[in-house]
Design a protein around this motif. Structure first.
Motif, PDB file in Angstrom:
ATOM      1  N   LEU A 135       1.419   2.671 -13.318  1.00 10.50           N
ATOM      2  CA  LEU A 135       2.296   1.684 -12.689  1.00 10.50           C
ATOM      3  C   LEU A 135       3.298   1.141 -13.712  1.00 10.50           C
ATOM      4  O   LEU A 135       4.490   1.006 -13.410  1.00 10.50           O
ATOM      5  CB  LEU A 135       1.483   0.544 -12.076  1.00 10.50           C
ATOM      6  CG  LEU A 135       2.264  -0.490 -11.293  1.00 10.50           C
ATOM      7  CD1 LEU A 135       3.069   0.151 -10.169  1.00 10.50           C
ATOM      8  CD2 LEU A 135       1.324  -1.539 -10.724  1.00 10.50           C
ATOM      9  N   PHE A 164      -4.440   3.521 -13.411  1.00 12.78           N
ATOM     10  CA  PHE A 164      -3.475   2.989 -12.449  1.00 12.78           C
ATOM     11  C   PHE A 164      -2.506   2.020 -13.129  1.00 12.78           C
ATOM     12  O   PHE A 164      -1.307   2.072 -12.884  1.00 12.78           O
ATOM     13  CB  PHE A 164      -4.190   2.282 -11.298  1.00 12.78           C
ATOM     14  CG  PHE A 164      -4.646   3.191 -10.198  1.00 12.78           C
ATOM     15  CD1 PHE A 164      -4.493   4.564 -10.260  1.00 12.78           C
ATOM     16  CD2 PHE A 164      -5.234   2.658  -9.063  1.00 12.78           C
ATOM     17  CE1 PHE A 164      -4.913   5.398  -9.236  1.00 12.78           C
ATOM     18  CE2 PHE A 164      -5.660   3.483  -8.028  1.00 12.78           C
ATOM     19  CZ  PHE A 164      -5.491   4.843  -8.119  1.00 12.78           C
ATOM     20  N   LEU A 207       2.056   1.820  -3.484  1.00 17.44           N
ATOM     21  CA  LEU A 207       1.001   2.377  -4.332  1.00 17.44           C
ATOM     22  C   LEU A 207       0.803   3.861  -4.061  1.00 17.44           C
ATOM     23  O   LEU A 207       0.658   4.662  -4.981  1.00 17.44           O
ATOM     24  CB  LEU A 207      -0.312   1.623  -4.124  1.00 17.44           C
ATOM     25  CG  LEU A 207      -0.381   0.240  -4.737  1.00 17.44           C
ATOM     26  CD1 LEU A 207      -1.676  -0.457  -4.322  1.00 17.44           C
ATOM     27  CD2 LEU A 207      -0.273   0.310  -6.246  1.00 17.44           C
ATOM     28  N   GLN A 247       0.830  -1.203   0.000  1.00 20.85           N
ATOM     29  CA  GLN A 247       0.000   0.000   0.000  1.00 20.85           C
ATOM     30  C   GLN A 247       0.867   1.257   0.000  1.00 20.85           C
ATOM     31  O   GLN A 247       0.563   2.226  -0.690  1.00 20.85           O
ATOM     32  CB  GLN A 247      -0.947  -0.003   1.198  1.00 20.85           C
ATOM     33  CG  GLN A 247      -2.058  -1.020   1.083  1.00 20.85           C
ATOM     34  CD  GLN A 247      -2.859  -1.140   2.365  1.00 20.85           C
ATOM     35  OE1 GLN A 247      -2.322  -0.994   3.466  1.00 20.85           O
ATOM     36  NE2 GLN A 247      -4.137  -1.423   2.224  1.00 20.85           N
TER      37      GLN A 247
END
Length: 156
Positions: free
Chosen positions: A119, A115, A35, A32
């Motif tokens: 990423l 996302f 991210l 997390q």
């Protein structure tokens, strides 16, 4: 126990029902944290985003109530989410006579795609940086290796 989608068998319980919004990302796992870093988000942004997902078309005051934070902090989070392209905002006239902004999430497929693309870009940049470091280490090792040899090519 949460709700289950009968067609897929996956849990569809709203995240806020599984865990209080105030506790989400409060003690983030390493994944997390990564991210949050990759997407330049903060824990407060995630909580505001979840509140918008679960209460689309809400004003700042409603989101602030849901996440139990001051309106000013929620407004900053919503601005960051809007700038990141995760929520839309629309100016509306309210029944009470005033005008203001309401926030809604982008469709989940769009957010997921965004996302994944970010990423992928981040991973490409990280791999490039790792290659640069590897090259510096190789160059440094070669020069150290050469510096420790005498004129006959033997180690000192």
């Amino acid at each position: 126990m949460g709700e289950t989608d009968p067609s897929t068998g996956t849990d569809i319980t709203p995240l806020a029902e599984e865990q209080a919004i105030g506790e989400i990302f409060q003690d983030p796992s390493p994944a997390q944290e990564a991210l949050l870093s990759v997407f330049n988000l903060q824990e407060s942004h995630i909580r505001a985003y979840i509140a918008v997902v679960e209460h689309p078309g809400s004003k700042i005051d409603r989101i602030a109530e849901v996440v139990d934070r001051h309106r000013r902090y929620v407004a900053k989070s919503l601005r960051a989410l809007h700038d990141a392209g995760l929520v839309t905002r629309e100016e509306r006239t309210f029944e009470t006579g005033g005008r203001g902004l309401v926030y809604s999430p982008l469709p989940p497929e769009e957010v997921q795609s965004r996302f994944q693309n970010e990423l992928r870009d981040w991973l490409t940049e990280a791999e490039t940086e790792i290659s640069k470091i590897d090259r510096r280490i190789e160059i440094g090792t070669d020069s150290l290796y050469c510096a420790h040899r005498n004129e006959n090519g033997n180690r000192d």
